[in-house]
Each structure stands twice: as C-alpha cells, then as structure tokens.
Design a protein around this motif. Structure first.
Motif, PDB file in Angstrom:
ATOM      1  N   ASP A 103       1.288  -1.153  -0.037  1.00 55.99           N
ATOM      2  CA  ASP A 103      -0.239   0.020   0.072  1.00 55.99           C
ATOM      3  C   ASP A 103       0.875   0.966   0.190  1.00 55.99           C
ATOM      4  OD1 ASP A 103      -2.168   1.077   0.038  1.00 55.99           O
ATOM      5  OD2 ASP A 103      -2.179   1.425   1.452  1.00 55.99           O
ATOM      6  N   ILE A 104       1.938   0.950  -1.613  1.00 54.49           N
ATOM      7  CA  ILE A 104       2.701   2.350  -1.209  1.00 54.49           C
ATOM      8  C   ILE A 104       2.998   2.912  -2.486  1.00 54.49           C
ATOM      9  CG2 ILE A 104       4.485   1.711   0.443  1.00 54.49           C
ATOM     10  CD1 ILE A 104       6.116   0.786  -1.717  1.00 54.49           C
ATOM     11  N   TYR A 105       3.254   4.653  -2.488  1.00 50.56           N
ATOM     12  CA  TYR A 105       2.936   5.137  -4.009  1.00 50.56           C
ATOM     13  C   TYR A 105       3.622   4.865  -4.633  1.00 50.56           C
ATOM     14  CZ  TYR A 105       3.475   8.656  -7.117  1.00 50.56           C
ATOM     15  OH  TYR A 105       2.971   9.545  -8.359  1.00 50.56           O
ATOM     16  N   LEU A 106       3.491   3.894  -5.973  1.00 49.82           N
ATOM     17  CA  LEU A 106       4.357   3.834  -7.016  1.00 49.82           C
ATOM     18  C   LEU A 106       3.450   4.367  -8.363  1.00 49.82           C
ATOM     19  CD1 LEU A 106       5.453   1.315  -7.228  1.00 49.82           C
ATOM     20  CD2 LEU A 106       3.183  -0.753  -7.704  1.00 49.82           C
ATOM     21  N   GLU A 107       4.319   4.329  -9.251  1.00 49.28           N
ATOM     22  CA  GLU A 107       4.759   5.124 -10.833  1.00 49.28           C
ATOM     23  C   GLU A 107       4.658   4.721 -11.683  1.00 49.28           C
ATOM     24  OE1 GLU A 107       4.346   9.483 -10.325  1.00 49.28           O
ATOM     25  OE2 GLU A 107       5.612   9.690 -12.179  1.00 49.28           O
TER      26      GLU A 107
ATOM     27  N   ASN B 128       4.278  11.708   0.690  1.00 50.14           N
ATOM     28  CA  ASN B 128       4.309   9.904   0.589  1.00 50.14           C
ATOM     29  C   ASN B 128       5.587   9.465   1.476  1.00 50.14           C
ATOM     30  OD1 ASN B 128       2.002   9.170  -0.880  1.00 50.14           O
ATOM     31  ND2 ASN B 128       3.283  10.102  -1.844  1.00 50.14           N
TER      32      ASN B 128
ATOM     33  N   TYR C  38       5.055  20.770  -8.226  1.00 52.61           N
ATOM     34  CA  TYR C  38       3.834  20.217  -8.507  1.00 52.61           C
ATOM     35  C   TYR C  38       2.698  19.177  -8.680  1.00 52.61           C
ATOM     36  CZ  TYR C  38       4.862  17.815 -12.974  1.00 52.61           C
ATOM     37  OH  TYR C  38       5.574  16.127 -13.358  1.00 52.61           O
ATOM     38  N   THR C  39       3.573  18.333  -7.977  1.00 52.62           N
ATOM     39  CA  THR C  39       2.704  17.527  -7.013  1.00 52.62           C
ATOM     40  C   THR C  39       2.416  17.785  -5.364  1.00 52.62           C
ATOM     41  OG1 THR C  39       4.345  15.564  -7.245  1.00 52.62           O
ATOM     42  CG2 THR C  39       2.548  15.706  -9.080  1.00 52.62           C
ATOM     43  N   ASP C  40       2.191  16.600  -5.157  1.00 53.97           N
ATOM     44  CA  ASP C  40       2.591  16.421  -3.711  1.00 53.97           C
ATOM     45  C   ASP C  40       3.103  15.031  -3.805  1.00 53.97           C
ATOM     46  OD1 ASP C  40       0.871  18.686  -3.527  1.00 53.97           O
ATOM     47  OD2 ASP C  40      -1.147  17.567  -2.229  1.00 53.97           O
TER      48      ASP C  40
ATOM     49  N   LYS D 117      -5.110  17.482   2.737  1.00 53.82           N
ATOM     50  CA  LYS D 117      -5.269  16.775   0.990  1.00 53.82           C
ATOM     51  C   LYS D 117      -6.341  18.455   0.286  1.00 53.82           C
ATOM     52  CE  LYS D 117      -4.451  11.863   0.951  1.00 53.82           C
ATOM     53  NZ  LYS D 117      -4.874  11.194   1.924  1.00 53.82           N
TER      54      LYS D 117
ATOM     55  N   TYR E 211      -0.590  17.245   6.485  1.00 55.83           N
ATOM     56  CA  TYR E 211      -0.890  16.727   5.287  1.00 55.83           C
ATOM     57  C   TYR E 211      -2.268  17.475   5.100  1.00 55.83           C
ATOM     58  CZ  TYR E 211      -1.550  16.037   0.252  1.00 55.83           C
ATOM     59  OH  TYR E 211      -1.966  15.463  -0.802  1.00 55.83           O
TER      60      TYR E 211
END
Lengths: 271, 271
Positions: free
Chosen positions: A93-97, A213, A207-209, A271, A269
């Motif tokens: 469940d982690i940020y993945l791109e 993460n 330019y993102t948040d 949102k 943080y």
DNA sequence: CTAATAGTGTCTATTAGACAGTATGTT
DNA sequence: AACATACTGTCTAATAGACACTATTAG
C-alpha cells in the motif's frame, strides 16, 4: 488466409509467430533518511535514500540491484511491482508510479529482457529496520554538470558511485538520453533507472504532493523543507518555502520536544 | 544448482523458465491541421490531429488503431517505433518520446501483449497528402470535467468519439488512471494511449520547446498562438503569449501575404 | 470604410527572492 | 548566556493577467 470473423481468427492464431522478449519490472524505492546531528543543538540532516538488493545468483552475482522480478502472464503490469514489493520487501500500500520502460538489446546477458520500471515512495519510519536479508538502504548524493552526473551511493558498510553521460536528443533542446560511463557495483542498466527516478522526483515535487508519501504523519516545517532541499538539490529560503507549502499542510497543537533550540509546531499533510 | 562463474551460468541458463508476453509498440502521431476559414478576412482555424490506421486484419478488423507493430528481438526498444514510422507511414527523423507502457492482461484478444507506446510530433506540411492507403488524419477535440473526458475524432468522411473515466490513484490527489467508458471505433485500449498522449502534450508544451516540431519553418505568432491554444485547450491573451515565447522565436524579414487583414511578420524557431 | 488580425503600452495583481528581525527551546 | 532553529515582516524584483489602444491589409 482469411477468416469469417474474429472468433475464427482467434481460434487459428499462432502466438509464436513473433519472438517474445522477457519482461521484468524493477522498482526504485525512494525514502528519506535521518543522519545523526554532529551536535546536540543541530537538527538531523536529511538525505534521499534508495533500497538496493544484493544479488546472490547469476547474472551479476554479488552486485547490487533494484528489487525486481519477472512479470507473470496473469497479472496486470502494475500488479507486478506491487507483488514484488509485498513479497521481496514486505512493503504494501505505498505510492507507486511507472517510470520508464528500458529495452536495450543487451541489458541482460541471459536473453532479451525489457524492464518496465517503477518508482515507489515510502516513509522509512513506518518500516521495520531490517527489510530483507539482502536489502540495504543507500543514501544518494550526486554532482551534476551540463552533460555528466556522478551519483554516490553509501551505506554504513560500503559506498560506491556511478557516472552517467547526458546526451541531448536530436530534435530537442531539453531532453536527454543517458549512457553509463562508469559503474562498479550495480547490476544491469540500473544506474539509468536510478537516475531517471531521481530526475522524475525532482520534477514532480514542485507541482504535486508526492513528498508526503515520504513524510511521517506529523513533521515540522523545518524537516519538510530539508526534504524539499534534498530532492531539489538546492537550498530554499524559509519565507518562500513556507508560502509555497502553506496550503498543503495544517498546523497541529503538538510541538517538537527535545530539540536544542526553539521547538517547532508539528504539521500534518492537508489534502 | 551452483555455478563457478557467470559464463558457466549463462551457458546453462534456460530462457524459457518464465513465460513471456508479446511486446508491441504503438505510436500516437500528433500534428496540427488547418481548417478553411469561413470568410476571406478570417485566418485559418487550427486543430490538433492524429494519424489512425484502418485495420484490415483481425483482431479488430475494420476498426481504427494507432500505427504500431511487434518489437523485434534484435532492435532497441526506441528503434521499433522508428522502424514502424519509416515503413508504415514513411515518416523519418521526427520527434519521438516514450509515453507509457500499457499492460492490461486482456488488452489484446490473441494473447498477452504489452504495448510500449510513443508519441510522435510532426509538421503535416512536410508530409505528402496521402501517407498510407489505410491511414487517415483525424481532428481531435474533447470535453473534460473533473472525472470524465469525451474525445471526438473527425475526418472528412467519418467521425466518432470515445469516453474515458478518470479515477484518482490511491495515495494521490493529482494522479489518475483511466478507464474506457465507451468506445465505438477504436481497437485495443488505444483510447487510453490517445488520451495519455494528449495530456502529456498539454503538460510539456509550457515547459519545453516541443511545439516547434509541429510548426513549419516560418510561421506567424498568430498561428503559433493558435497552436498553443488548441493544445492547452484554452484562449490566451496576446501580450502574455508574446512575452512568453519572445525568446524562443526570432522575427524574419518575411511577411505574410494575402491575409484579409494586417499582415504579420514571419517568425522562426530560435534554439 | 470595415472587418479582422497584428502588435504594443501600461496598469494591476500575483508570485518569487532576499534580508533582517524577533522568539524560544536546550545545555 | 549562547547557539541553533522557528517564524514573521517587509521591501524589491519578476512574472502573469487584463484591457485598451494604434496599425495595416483585402475587399
């Protein structure tokens, strides 16, 4: 040969008409490390760190590489890095791109292998100290000029570096392809994946948040600023930084304790 | 099993240990079209257009798709789109950039196929009118709201549309994955590739010089502005636009002729 | 003359950069 | 007290948005 309809065509289709490459996925897992301060007054230094795995099989036996593995025929492409993170490094469940797909003909000595690479961002504090027998966090630093980058990787026990040449693409003034100039310790073309990931992160942080993460739930603005500085690879001015992140965070009632200087409010943080 | 060295390991390696997917590349070729003005005073309208190919074989026989083909085992990944552009559409030496790798399990009914997609930018004026028997340019327009996009594709003879749902990725407030909601005329998951390309172009136009890959050598600032407007999908104010591109272009001695209004100087891209 | 676009001047609003000052904890 | 960082005020510079004005061509 002609067919009456798609069904009939599919019944006769020979999938071996074209040779197929192997497909793997490699994941650049990025996090932030604290370095112990040199003096009780000072706050902890931050550095960017990545997780590498020591190979205990051929090819590239005993060299370091990114966690990765072969794509299964019954899983979505994005599920491959998820599965590997879960099984190899126990990260869920982690940020993945998706980062980039590398497809050099000889990037793997065994056979033709494409790597669909991904970048993952995690908060190290949420993880156990020891993730995997063969895995280790390496702090990342680099020196860059107009056409070269030298990247330094270091853990407590060992450190090494690699160097990449940036070559301007034809038809552009701003896009580069990379070529490995020197590389002592990393398997495959993983230096390229690492550098692509560092650049991606550097671009997207403004330019993102995505930074959040890599942050714990509560943090000080000083810490957050240090993380930005480490990723953007430059110093920022306090007032400017605070203006920029003002509406991404919210102040909480909690305060930092035990700092050898004025304590900061803890932020979260928003949102 | 253990080996003395990498050479010995490689000699015994069985590349068929893991199943392998087929790998194709699909290319979104983007250009700018002129529409005839409705009145002698007006200047030509600009629109973004993409090249589609009518499939004359299964699967998806008679549907439209992006130019593409299978990766060969002896070519670099980036050489596949180059080869396909050269052979299928007779396009050479054009701007090409990797877009994204699509890997849905059932995106091709024949077998497991990954598509490493690329975006290509061309100046239509440099090309012959008829590129390929089965290829046709489609003008692109779209209507977007917070979670849906409807994309309209039109040529002289036919037009159709598809609709995509934008779904926020977990862990983000600004990244979406896409899902096809409706699609009458396009093969495979090509609506996703098209939309990804449109978004990429929209993002990159403001911080790179890629537009000039779609511009003729000489152009007016009015034309250039219209191209920006079509890609950014919004009107721009003249003085602001001219300030922004001021140091990307250079004025030439030539002037536009035959316009039903004040003629413009012709400009040229300045690297 | 008129419609349509070219091209510029200028005022304002917003954002970014820079510096200096005050505040407050630990040892 | 002194150090180190927290946090804010404010001035300036640069950039973006908005509007209005003049210029010039074909018909």
């Amino acid at each position: 040969m002609s067919y009456k309809n798609e069904e009939e065509f599919l019944a006769h289709y020979n999938p071996n008409e074209f040779d197929r490459p192997s497909v793997t996925t490699d994941i650049l897992i990025v996090s932030i490390s604290d370095e112990a301060p040199t003096n009780y007054r000072k706050s902890k230094k931050k550095s960017m760190s990545i997780l590498l795995v020591k190979r205990d099989d051929y090819p590239f036996k005993d060299m370091w590489c990114l966690p990765g593995g072969f794509l299964r025929m019954d899983e979505e492409l994005e599920d491959a890095p998820k599965r590997i993170l879960a099984t190899e490094t126990n990260l869920r469940d982690i940020y993945l791109e998706q980062l980039y797909t590398f497809g050099g003909v000889h990037r793997d000595p065994r056979m033709r292998v494409l790597s669909a690479s991904y970048i993952a961002l995690v908060d190290k504090n949420k993880l156990p100290e020891k993730i995997h027998e063969n895995a280790k966090w390496f702090d990342v630093d680099y020196v860059e000029d107009h056409d070269h980058v030298k990247v330094y990787l270091s853990s407590e026990e060992e450190n090494f570096s690699f160097e990449i040449k940036k070559i301007l693409h034809e038809k552009t003034t701003d896009r580069y392809r990379f070529e490995i100039v020197s590389n002592a310790a990393l398997a495959f073309d993983h230096p390229l994946i690492i550098w692509s990931g560092i650049e991606r992160l550097k671009n997207k942080i403004s330019y993102t948040d995505i930074v959040f993460n890599m942050m714990p739930e509560y943090f000080t603005l000083g810490e957050l600023q240090k993380v930005y500085e480490v990723i953007l690879h430059k110093k920022l001015l306090d007032p400017a930084f605070r203006r920029i992140i003002a509406d991404k965070v919210e102040k909480t009632e909690f305060m930092e304790t035990g700092a050898g200087h004025r304590p900061s409010y803890m932020y979260r943080y928003k949102k």
